[in-house]
Design a protein around this motif. Structure first.
Motif, mmCIF file in Angstrom:
data_model
loop_
_atom_site.group_PDB
_atom_site.id
_atom_site.type_symbol
_atom_site.label_atom_id
_atom_site.label_comp_id
_atom_site.label_asym_id
_atom_site.label_seq_id
_atom_site.Cartn_x
_atom_site.Cartn_y
_atom_site.Cartn_z
ATOM 1 N N CYS A 38 0.857 -1.330 -0.126
ATOM 2 C CA CYS A 38 -0.013 0.089 0.075
ATOM 3 C C CYS A 38 0.792 1.359 0.138
ATOM 4 C CB CYS A 38 -0.880 -0.011 1.065
ATOM 5 S SG CYS A 38 -2.294 -1.259 1.008
ATOM 6 N N ALA B 280 -0.924 2.515 -3.169
ATOM 7 C CA ALA B 280 -2.184 3.118 -2.715
ATOM 8 C C ALA B 280 -2.552 4.510 -3.096
ATOM 9 C CB ALA B 280 -2.431 2.960 -1.262
ATOM 10 N N ASP B 281 -3.471 4.966 -3.650
ATOM 11 C CA ASP B 281 -3.936 6.244 -4.021
ATOM 12 C C ASP B 281 -3.091 6.824 -4.905
ATOM 13 O OD1 ASP B 281 -5.981 6.474 -1.987
ATOM 14 O OD2 ASP B 281 -4.619 7.033 -0.454
ATOM 15 N N THR B 282 -2.368 5.797 -5.834
ATOM 16 C CA THR B 282 -1.610 6.646 -6.923
ATOM 17 C C THR B 282 -2.535 6.525 -8.220
ATOM 18 O OG1 THR B 282 -0.793 4.281 -7.588
ATOM 19 C CG2 THR B 282 0.386 5.745 -6.194
ATOM 20 N N ILE C 245 -5.780 3.558 -8.481
ATOM 21 C CA ILE C 245 -6.907 4.435 -8.777
ATOM 22 C C ILE C 245 -7.769 4.092 -10.072
ATOM 23 C CG2 ILE C 245 -8.348 6.365 -9.359
ATOM 24 C CD1 ILE C 245 -6.452 7.913 -7.082
ATOM 25 N N TYR D 245 -10.817 -1.249 2.302
ATOM 26 C CA TYR D 245 -10.410 -0.008 2.730
ATOM 27 C C TYR D 245 -9.921 -0.132 4.081
ATOM 28 C CZ TYR D 245 -10.586 4.800 4.420
ATOM 29 O OH TYR D 245 -10.047 6.153 4.868
ATOM 30 N N ASN E 208 -8.608 -0.267 -1.071
ATOM 31 C CA ASN E 208 -10.174 0.322 -1.177
ATOM 32 C C ASN E 208 -10.754 -0.375 -2.510
ATOM 33 O OD1 ASN E 208 -12.279 1.511 -0.191
ATOM 34 N ND2 ASN E 208 -12.005 3.504 -1.419
#
Lengths: 304, 304
Positions: B138, B142-144, B148, B173, B197
């Motif tokens: 993560c 994560a959130d890259t 996404i 999540y 997520n």
């Protein structure tokens, strides 16, 4: 108007109403833990109970058995060293103020017939079964006049019975005699035998979360869905009272595995090594102060 | 009349009627396991999947990704040895007949911005995340834009995503990042972090019964009662399909811990080391062939 009622009062009111809805005495739902002496309880201890510090569980047993008037018998025969373990508990119960403490070092069966068995049991207000091997314990006393009299006196509310570890495992009719962990639930994960039938409605497992026994208790209950699974952690006791209430006392948790709503299980037809399917188990984790109603199958929140 | 209907026919009729009662297509309730190619699934593997014998789970992943037309990316970055583990899966997926297999050895973030991230993801029909450390995984993706885009393509039913062990843990999540076993359920038994997520409605635990993780998943779910706990055994996969059905395939079980009916929990106010109380968890143990409807929160019996 509503501002004059504090949140705590509202909560108390709610608990009181809930108690009425559940058709329980308000006192039963409200009173805190071990405030009064419990009579005629069966105390099922998950093993590893504190023997040196505040000894809360062993103290509760002595108090339930009559405190300074308690006449206590220790049954150490689950153990292969009954002398040693008998002496340990003898010293503890004496130190905790019991009037009489005796070790009944039973080494063969049958050891007593009627009416001697009744006379023996009636000398005591509390009987304590130690740890060891539950198969050994049941092999020596199950179905003897001695054990039958113990069960009878409990029903008559004349006796407190406690068992720890193996002594706890033996409380049900269906008894977990062994098993393993670290595997998917499957029938070979647990070995079943016949216990002392003191609490026929439950299947007990002990050293429960400490030895990761959730899968084996669920497996045992899948095979006996007419019972309730009770998993008791170390230094924790499930106290079964005559009013069908189970109370929790001690450092860990009591886990209830209720199969009453199982809608599907493959238990009957899969092989011993095949993974089990079980739909709709209801599980409660209960810490000290919690209660569970065995007939209604509902947990009762700790008092406010 | 009644003699002319065989028990099997009666059972089939019952299953058919049950399916109607549950408002599901009969086909959904009746069809057997992995008979058709699954498109756009998220495959959450409990670790330790068979890599040398029939490789049922990895084969299902390749087939879902398009079989001989599959273009597969391996994300080995949970591992501290991404070269080695990447090569192992590369050889397996190649051997299983995928058309293209690439290892995306991501070692820093952010590695791609839009539209390059989309272009990268769109080169593949299936993405496989290996084991290792879910915090490392993560931390890197994560959130890259890359992660996404993966989530977006799954929603658009254009991509199959699989993760094993750490790669499975990261699917929710709320992510279980560590913890222990062999203790009464208490808050310090589990460490939580934030995952990828991909499946926000669930909290995943893996190597589940193999590493005795029931207590830690129940503990995690007590803290997040708006999610569903999914514990996946080794060599077992929970396949999440776009129709909200989770299917089980493999050697072990998938355990569902549904907190939807929790009536009481002390989770909010007890200390980290205090034993938890949780009333009314619903638990299902599901072996291969079972399904679970995530929205209706009901298990569906294996086909007859």
């Amino acid at each position: 108007m509503s501002q004059s009622v504090s949140p705590i009062d509202r909560l108390k009111q709610f608990v009181s109403q809930s108690a009425n809805m559940l058709n329980l005495d308000e006192d039963v739902a409200i009173d805190r833990g071990m405030t009064q002496i419990i009579k005629s309880a069966v105390m099922v201890i998950g093993g590893g109970e504190d023997k040196v510090q505040d000894r809360k569980i062993l103290k509760a047993f002595v108090e339930s058995s009559g405190g300074s008037q308690a006449r206590i018998a220790i049954i150490p025969c689950a153990s292969r060293e009954p002398d040693i373990i008998g002496r340990i508990y003898h010293d503890i119960f004496t130190d905790l103020g019991a009037k009489v403490v005796e070790v009944l070092d039973i080494r063969e069966r049958p050891h007593y017939d009627y009416p001697d068995a009744e006379a023996l049991v009636d000398r005591f207000t509390g009987i304590f079964m130690t740890g060891g091997d539950q198969l050994r314990l049941c092999g020596l006393i199950a179905d003897t006049p001695f054990a039958i009299t113990i069960a009878k006196r409990i029903t008559e509310q004349k006796l407190v019975l406690a068992g720890t570890s193996a002594g706890a495992a033996a409380m049900g009719y269906h008894m977990i005699s062994g098993g393993s962990s670290g595997e998917s639930p499957h029938k070979e994960l647990v070995n079943m035998s016949t216990g002392l039938n003191i609490l026929p409605e439950i299947v007990v497992d002990q050293h429960f979360h400490n030895r990761n026994r959730m899968a084996r208790l669920m497996t045992a209950i899948a095979a006996h869905p007419d019972r309730i699974g009770i998993g008791i952690d170390e230094d924790t006791v499930a106290i079964f009272e005559p009013n069908h209430i189970m109370r929790v006392l001690g450092r860990g948790t009591v886990t209830v595995v209720d199969p009453g709503e199982i809608s599907y299980s493959n238990q009957l037809w899969v092989s011993g090594s095949a993974p089990l399917t079980i739909h709709n188990l209801r599980v409660h984790i209960l810490a000290a102060g919690c209660k569970y109603h065995l007939l209604k199958r509902i947990p009762i929140s700790p008092s406010v």
